[in-house]
Scaffold this motif. Structure first.
Motif, PDB file in Angstrom:
ATOM      1  N   LEU A 104       9.527   3.066  -0.358  1.00 20.22           N
ATOM      2  CA  LEU A 104       8.248   2.701  -0.958  1.00 20.22           C
ATOM      3  C   LEU A 104       7.285   3.888  -0.953  1.00 20.22           C
ATOM      4  CD1 LEU A 104       6.408   0.596  -2.232  1.00 20.22           C
ATOM      5  CD2 LEU A 104       5.835  -0.188   0.084  1.00 20.22           C
ATOM      6  N   ALA A 105       7.212   4.600   0.161  1.00 18.58           N
ATOM      7  CA  ALA A 105       6.332   5.770   0.242  1.00 18.58           C
ATOM      8  C   ALA A 105       6.753   6.839  -0.767  1.00 18.58           C
ATOM      9  CB  ALA A 105       6.340   6.339   1.660  1.00 18.58           C
ATOM     10  N   ASP A 136       6.339  -8.758   2.137  1.00 17.28           N
ATOM     11  CA  ASP A 136       7.784  -8.597   2.329  1.00 17.28           C
ATOM     12  C   ASP A 136       8.569  -8.512   1.024  1.00 17.28           C
ATOM     13  OD1 ASP A 136       7.617 -11.229   1.508  1.00 17.28           O
ATOM     14  OD2 ASP A 136       8.539 -12.074   3.304  1.00 17.28           O
ATOM     15  N   ASP A 147      12.750   0.139   1.603  1.00 14.40           N
ATOM     16  CA  ASP A 147      12.150   0.065   2.931  1.00 14.40           C
ATOM     17  C   ASP A 147      10.873   0.889   2.874  1.00 14.40           C
ATOM     18  OD1 ASP A 147      13.011   2.713   3.018  1.00 14.40           O
ATOM     19  OD2 ASP A 147      14.511   2.386   4.569  1.00 14.40           O
ATOM     20  N   ASP A 148      10.237   1.111   4.012  1.00 12.21           N
ATOM     21  CA  ASP A 148       8.965   1.831   3.996  1.00 12.21           C
ATOM     22  C   ASP A 148       9.111   3.265   3.494  1.00 12.21           C
ATOM     23  OD1 ASP A 148      10.408   2.393   6.340  1.00 12.21           O
ATOM     24  OD2 ASP A 148       8.616   2.674   7.548  1.00 12.21           O
TER      25      ASP A 148
END
Length: 94
Positions: free
Chosen positions: A23-24, A65, A19-20
């Motif tokens: 990923l971060a 996505d 998810d974000d």
């Protein structure tokens, strides 16, 4: 989102979920960080096994996505102990 993980050699190693936040963390640390859907927690590949994925590149697909990670894989990528999660013998197409 699905994360396709590819070795620096081009070999496809595995599919995981991000998810974000994952990923971060991956971008910040250059260590592959995923979201475990079964355990509902984040995990850093190799944190317990030593089979780390040093991230060399990150690409988002055209829809944003799906993510492609290019990694330097140390040890097995698959939880079974194999280098890749994909079968050595592809499904026969007729």
């Amino acid at each position: 989102m699905p994360a396709v993980v590819q070795a620096d050699s081009g070999e496809v190693l595995m599919l995981a979920w991000m998810d974000d936040v994952a990923l971060a963390a991956t971008i910040e640390t250059r260590r592959a960080t995923y979201w475990s859907r079964s355990r509902s927690e984040y995990w850093v590949k190799g944190e317990t096994s030593g089979h780390i994925q040093e991230v060399e590149g990150v690409w988002l697909d055209c829809d944003g996505d799906t993510v492609l990670l290019r990694v330097k894989q140390t040890g097995a990528a698959c939880h079974t102990g194999m280098r890749t999660c994909f079968d050595a013998f592809p499904v026969a197409l007729q």
